[in-house]
Design a protein around this motif. Structure first.
Motif: not given
Ligand code: PEP
Ligand code: MN
Length: 337
Positions: A313-322
């Motif tokens: 699972s990605l943390r939300p901030e990593r997901f935003a970068e993705l």
């Protein structure tokens, strides 16, 4: 067998063919394109019937579909199927991102994740309430009490929801709270479930069995289509191979191969394919480059505390970068995100 009508054939001629199919005791499935209509006849193996249809008014040709899947095949429906969900189109030019936790764990956890993925640019929210776990001792999902959370979070965020359905009895209830019903890898060949989903008529995301071929996936899709539900999306989520460094092996070739064989949208789930959050972004980008219509990604505000699939699972901030980096790839291949 499919009957291809002439360009601009009048309705009466199409109706006459459909009527004839029924008289002969078969089912007619219509694919109405902008220019021409194609009529799929399922179950007719008698070669003499080919002439019956070929001689009818406004029939251009009669073709045999050689592949075992018929309604899922591009021969039957040459244009891409586009599934509209809450103002978004899956299978069109835009790459659609579905993101959220593996499982709904609590109202707070689901709401927090929902706002975070929405803010980052996700189009659809994922969250399982019925969880098919390998071990009976693992968290099995909140079950029915979780359905109220789906409804509340959908209402508050305005996001459409995708959630897994495991059994035919769950279909009517899930169809009320979720916008897309997900069939998990372990249920791809649960034919009673596929039958029920065909009759429910709600959009379905059908995941590839972890040990299934692409043809088996398409035959499972055919079960849903043949029971009257054409809003089916396929999902590549990794298959079992000898490799052990990743949880599964993402079969990226499934994307172009399926896109050629079928008109149905193809979504990729890089989270379950890799089992490790660090590889989710590169494979998301690769999936878009290969032609995927959407992504299904697990995001959790506190992966270390997740009750299932925390490591991927990605943390939300990593997901935003993705999302930012995936958008660059989408634009490079002429799509939006
Ligand atoms: C899931 O999406 O959480 C899931 C259980 O996926 P799969 O069926 O692909 O393992
Ligand atoms: Mn999961």
């Amino acid at each position: 067998m499919i009957v291809v009508m002439r360009n601009g054939a009048p309705r009466e001629s199409v109706a006459a063919v459909v009527e004839r199919v029924k008289e002969l005791g078969f089912q007619a499935h219509l694919s109405e394109g902008e220019e021409r209509t194609i009529i799929g006849i399922i179950g007719d193996k008698r070669p003499q019937n080919e002439h019956v249809f070929r001689l009818m008014e406004d029939v251009e040709k009669v073709v045999h579909i050689l592949r075992p899947f018929k309604l899922a095949s591009r021969d039957f429906h040459p244009l891409d199927t586009v599934v509209p969900i809450n103002g978004h189109s899956i299978g069109g030019n835009q790459v659609i991102v579905m993101a959220g936790p593996c499982a709904v764990e609590s109202r707070e956890q689901f709401l927090e994740t929902a706002y975070a993925v929405k803010e980052a640019g996700a189009h659809i929210l994922r969250g399982g309430v019925f969880k098919p776990r390998t071990s009976p001792y693992s968290f099995q999902g909140l079950g029915e009490p979780g359905l109220e959370m789906l409804a509340e979070v959908k209402e508050r965020t305005g996001l459409a929801i995708i959630s897994e359905v495991m059994a035919p009895e769950q279909v009517p209830l899930m169809a009320q709270c979720a916008d897309i019903l997900q069939v998990g890898t372990r249920n791809m060949q649960n034919y009673n479930l596929l039958h029920a989903l065909g009759e429910a008529g709600k959009p379905v995301l059908l995941k590839r069995g972890m040990m299934s071929t692409m043809e088996e996936l398409l035959m499972s899709a055919e079960y849903i289509l043949s029971h009257g539900n054409y809003r089916v999306m396929l999902c590549e989520r990794g298959i079992r191979t000898f490799e052990t460094y990743t949880r599964n092996t993402l079969d990226l070739s499934a994307v172009p191969v399926l896109k050629q064989a079928t008109h149905l949208p193809v979504v990729v789930d890089p989270s379950h394919a890799t089992g490790n959050w660090e590889w989710v972004e590169p494979l998301s980008r690769a999936s878009i480059a290969a032609g995927a219509d959407g992504l299904l990604i697990e995001v959790h505000p506190h992966p270390d505390k997740a009750l299932s699939d925390g490591t991927q699972s990605l943390r939300p901030e990593r997901f935003a970068e993705l999302i930012q980096r995936a958008r660059a790839v989408a634009e490079a291949v002429g799509r939006s995100l």
